[in-house]
Design an enzyme around this catalytic site. Structure first.
Site, PDB file in Angstrom:
ATOM      1  N   ASP A 199       0.869  -1.165   0.000  1.00 43.10           N
ATOM      2  CA  ASP A 199       0.000   0.000   0.000  1.00 43.10           C
ATOM      3  C   ASP A 199       0.916   1.227   0.000  1.00 43.10           C
ATOM      4  O   ASP A 199       2.099   1.127   0.344  1.00 43.10           O
ATOM      5  CB  ASP A 199      -0.957   0.012   1.204  1.00 43.10           C
ATOM      6  CG  ASP A 199      -2.158   0.927   0.929  1.00 43.10           C
ATOM      7  OD1 ASP A 199      -2.090   1.759  -0.001  1.00 43.10           O
ATOM      8  OD2 ASP A 199      -3.170   0.820   1.647  1.00 43.10           O
TER       9      ASP A 199
HETATM   10  C1  BGC Z   1      -4.902   3.380  -0.117  1.00 41.19           C
HETATM   11  C2  BGC Z   1      -4.987   2.383  -1.250  1.00 41.19           C
HETATM   12  C3  BGC Z   1      -4.793   3.080  -2.563  1.00 41.19           C
HETATM   13  C4  BGC Z   1      -3.457   3.795  -2.542  1.00 41.19           C
HETATM   14  C5  BGC Z   1      -3.133   4.527  -3.809  1.00 41.19           C
HETATM   15  C6  BGC Z   1      -3.650   4.218  -0.207  1.00 41.19           C
HETATM   16  O1  BGC Z   1      -3.697   5.258   0.699  1.00 41.19           O
HETATM   17  O2  BGC Z   1      -4.971   2.712   1.112  1.00 41.19           O
HETATM   18  O3  BGC Z   1      -6.210   1.705  -1.206  1.00 41.19           O
HETATM   19  O4  BGC Z   1      -4.895   2.176  -3.612  1.00 41.19           O
HETATM   20  O5  BGC Z   1      -3.459   4.745  -1.497  1.00 41.19           O
HETATM   21  O6  BGC Z   1      -3.943   5.624  -3.962  1.00 41.19           O
END
Ligand code: BGC
Length: 739
Positions: free
Chosen positions: A266
């Site tokens: 993530d």
């Molecule tokens: C989120 C993800 C997301 C990623 C990219 C993160 O903060 O938890 O679900 O895909 O950001 O935007």
């Protein structure tokens, strides 16, 4: 003559030539060879630096390929409800492209509420086509974290509280996305069930709850859906961050489930080079870089899996095979997606996609209550409709965190109703309540509008007089995508509706008995006014075509058939995680003491009658269930039982019903939930029509996870198959015995 001949030969040879030049002897581009061979070939041509570069981001959403060898970059995009607008190379802000306005599909809670895997397939196909057209080869979604408490700000991005329902829905979504040559990146693996302290909270959970409740949807996505990518979650499990967690990523995902895809962190979820090297992560995204505190070129080099990784290999402390393992997975992803020359071309922002979203929304909208059958709105009698509430006009595709979208259009409920009823019916609008203004997300330089004093009473009085003057009142309220509502990064602070909506709803109910409350939320909310309001609808966040979808249900063009994918408890004390006093943990640790008793499993165990139950949802027609029959009363392990029930549409119009099968284990060595969902079928019946619905019950439906043996166990003994229209509306049951 000769000249013409030469010309023909020349043009034929041009036709036969490869469509693009390949580096000499580039076997890895030969798509007739098996992918594994091509991977080894490509790997053998890469330098150490090129390999390491592939393991981390080069921009906010992309990672480098190998330009020298023609190996393309990886381009990811959120997900999960539409294809996010392009952002600047190093920043979260939107880049201001003019060709990136997408179709927003309904939130995943709404998809789950369709209880229809065909809708999940349609969703996956449509969003996959959008991703493909935009040249993304990884879609950051779907999300399948279990709905553990109604306070989790991100529940709207997930598929509800039940592992069987979410497992069934995630599989076609993943498969259809991937038919476009786009990897579905299933997230957030695992135990990311709240936003508060999400980047560090250490979750303590029994193996039993982990395997029975929190992992099944991920496992189904991997093993049945064949997911090509998975995203580690921010939180910790067994004191290791889940983006580099040996238990989750190595032992379970790779060893137990045989995952051969790519593990993506993530954004900003990586915290340690050694763990990132050894504990199953392949690609690091989102660490630090904001384009300000680090210069762009320097920033990516400082990723855990960049220079620090390279140095360790160069010094001999880490073996080169560690990077090879990761690059194999990344190359496999690329061969499956961008380098699959047969992949379709995709399509973007089309009417077909908008209508797919509308269809899904129409099937997902849940009719919670319909006393005196005040719905559908009878347009032969109703001449004046008062539409009240900020959510009737508020844009719901913007905000909420990374799922925020820049859409081609978003039709509000008010516009949808106006479209539908035309000029013969007078539609008035009163805002009724107001949420504090917020800066438009992702827009560079966006400022929070100046705080103004909201005239709560004035707005309420205006709404009440509009209500008094109408034949029917349609109130649109609920939550929204602001912080502490349905929003990433923060949890809700209260179960109650915000902005004094409760008082407003009670006032409206007094002003006009024909009141319909439409909740637009991704979460359960308290409804202290439930007895004052005849009709209640859960309308979710439905995306681009939200207004048309809700109008068609309210006016009766579509007969509602959605069912709740989570329990709506009367109050928070009826939710297991909160009743046990554990949520949201102490800032460092959180123990899931409610164990396997999540959602209706908790309500059943504690006889806490929900306000609206898991699986509940009404229709404008009625269904009668016949006697539940079973083909045999006893069988030995590995044999299967077949349970059937006749369902009849006893009303006056065509409608769809979700027939639900729950299994109750009556004799078990370990405590088990009173019942668990193990099958469901959505059937459409014309008025008066009947159909026999059958379910096959195999071992999988009877098993539990025995943590002392670390094994799924099917125990002989007595069971019951319960057939119902919801988890508390059981229409019949039959006992059987496993020998
Ligand atoms: C989120 C993800 C997301 C990623 C990219 C993160 O903060 O938890 O679900 O895909 O950001 O935007």
């Amino acid at each position: 003559m000769n000249g013409i001949k030469q010309l023909i030969v020349l043009s034929l040879s041009l036709l036969a030539a490869p469509s693009f030049a390949q580096p000499k002897g580039a076997v890895y581009l030969d798509d007739k060879k098996p992918i594994e061979e091509r991977i080894e070939d490509a790997l053998s041509r890469m330098t150490l630096e090129e390999k390491v570069a592939m393991c981390h981001a080069q921009s906010k959403f992309s990672s480098p390929g190998v330009p020298r060898l023609g190996i393309p970059e990886v381009w990811t995009s959120d997900g999960p409800h539409g294809i996010r607008a392009e952002v600047f190379w190093d920043e979260w802000n939107t880049a201001g492209w003019t060709n990136d306005s997408c179709i927003a599909f309904p939130a995943l809670t709404c998809l789950a509420a369709t209880w229809n895997s065909e809708m999940a397939a349609l969703y996956g196909k449509s969003i996959g086509e959008e991703a493909r057209y935009r040249n993304k080869n990884v879609l950051l979604g779907p999300g399948v974290n279990i709905y553990r408490t109604p306070l989790n700000g991100r529940n709207f991005e997930y598929m509800g509280e039940d592992p069987f329902l979410s497992s069934t829905m995630v599989v076609p979504y993943v498969q259809e996305v991937q038919k476009n040559g786009v990897a579905a990146c299933v997230k957030h693996f695992a135990l990311n069930n709240q936003e508060q302290d999400r980047d560090h909270i250490n979750v303590n959970v029994s193996d039993r709850a982990l395997y029975e409740i929190y992992l099944p949807a991920f496992k189904a996505a991997v093993q049945k859906g064949g997911a090509w990518a998975i995203m580690g979650s921010y939180n910790k499990y067994k004191d290791e961050h889940c983006c580099h967690n040996q238990y989750l990523l190595k032992d379970i995902l790779r060893k137990e489930w045989g995952f051969d895809g790519v593990v993506i962190s993530d954004w900003g979820g990586v915290h340690d080079t050694k763990q990132a090297i050894y504990n199953g992560l392949d690609m690091e995204f989102g660490s630090w870089t904001n384009g300000l505190t680090w210069s762009a070129s320097n920033a990516y080099d400082n990723y855990y899996l960049a220079m620090p990784f390279l140095k360790l290999i160069r010094s001999g402390e880490v073996k080169e095979e560690e990077v090879d393992k990761k690059v194999r997975n990344i190359l496999r992803l690329i061969f499956r997606t961008t380098m699959d020359r047969n992949r379709p071309l995709g399509s973007f922002g089309t009417e077909e996609h908008a209508l797919a979203g509308r269809k899904i929304a129409q099937e997902g909208i849940v009719l919670l209550q319909n006393n005196k059958n005040i719905l559908p709105v009878d347009l032969t009698k109703v001449k004046k409709i008062a539409v009240i509430g900020e959510n009737a006009v508020k844009r719901m595709t913007i905000g909420g965190g990374s799922s925020s979208l820049k859409v081609k259009y978003e039709l509000s409920p008010l516009a949808g109703i106006q479209n539908r009823v035309g000029k013969d019916v007078e539609v008035t609008f009163a805002q009724g309540y107001e949420s504090p203004a917020v800066a438009e997300q992702d827009v560079k330089g966006a400022k929070v509008p100046e705080k103004k004093v909201i005239d709560v009473e004035g707005l309420r009085n205006e709404a009440v007089s509009a209500a008094k003057n109408a034949d029917v009142v349609l109130f649109f309220g609920g939550l929204n995508k602001n912080d502490n509502q349905d929003c990433e990064g923060v949890d809700r602070k209260e179960y109650s509706l915000p902005y004094e909506q409760n008082k407003l709803i009670s006032s409206l109910a007094k002003a006009n008995p024909n009141l319909v409350v439409v909740l637009l939320t991704g979460n359960a909310v308290a409804m202290p006014w439930v007895k004052e309001v005849p009709a209640i609808v859960e309308g979710w966040y439905s995306g681009t075509e939200a207004g048309n979808a809700i109008a068609s249900v309210l006016m009766g063009d579509v007969n509602p058939s959605g069912k709740l994918p989570f329990t709506i408890p009367v109050s928070l004390k009826d939710n297991g995680a909160i009743a046990m006093g554990e949520y949201p943990g102490n800032g460092k640790e959180e123990t899931y003491n409610e164990d396997i008793f999540v959602g209706y499993r908790w309500a059943d165990k504690h006889k806490a009658k929900p306000l609206f139950s898991f699986g509940h949802g009404l229709s404008y027609t009625t269904f009668a269930y016949g006697k539940v029959e079973i083909d045999k009363s006893k069988a030995s392990a590995n044999d299967k039982f077949t349970v059937s029930v006749k369902v009849k549409n006893t009303g006056k119009r065509t409608g769809s019903e979700v027939v639900q099968l729950y299994i109750s284990d009556l004799e078990s060595s370990l405590p088990r939930p009173v019942k668990e969902l193990k099958g469901f079928k959505k059937i459409q019946l014309n008025a008066g029509e009947e159909q026999i619905v059958s379910f096959t019950i195999g071992n999988e439906a009877l098993q539990f996870f025995d943590d002392s043996k670390h094994e799924w166990i099917t125990e002989p003994g007595k069971f019951e198959a319960l057939i119902g229209a919801s988890s508390t509306d059981i229409r019949g049951k039959v006992g059987f015995e496993l020998k």
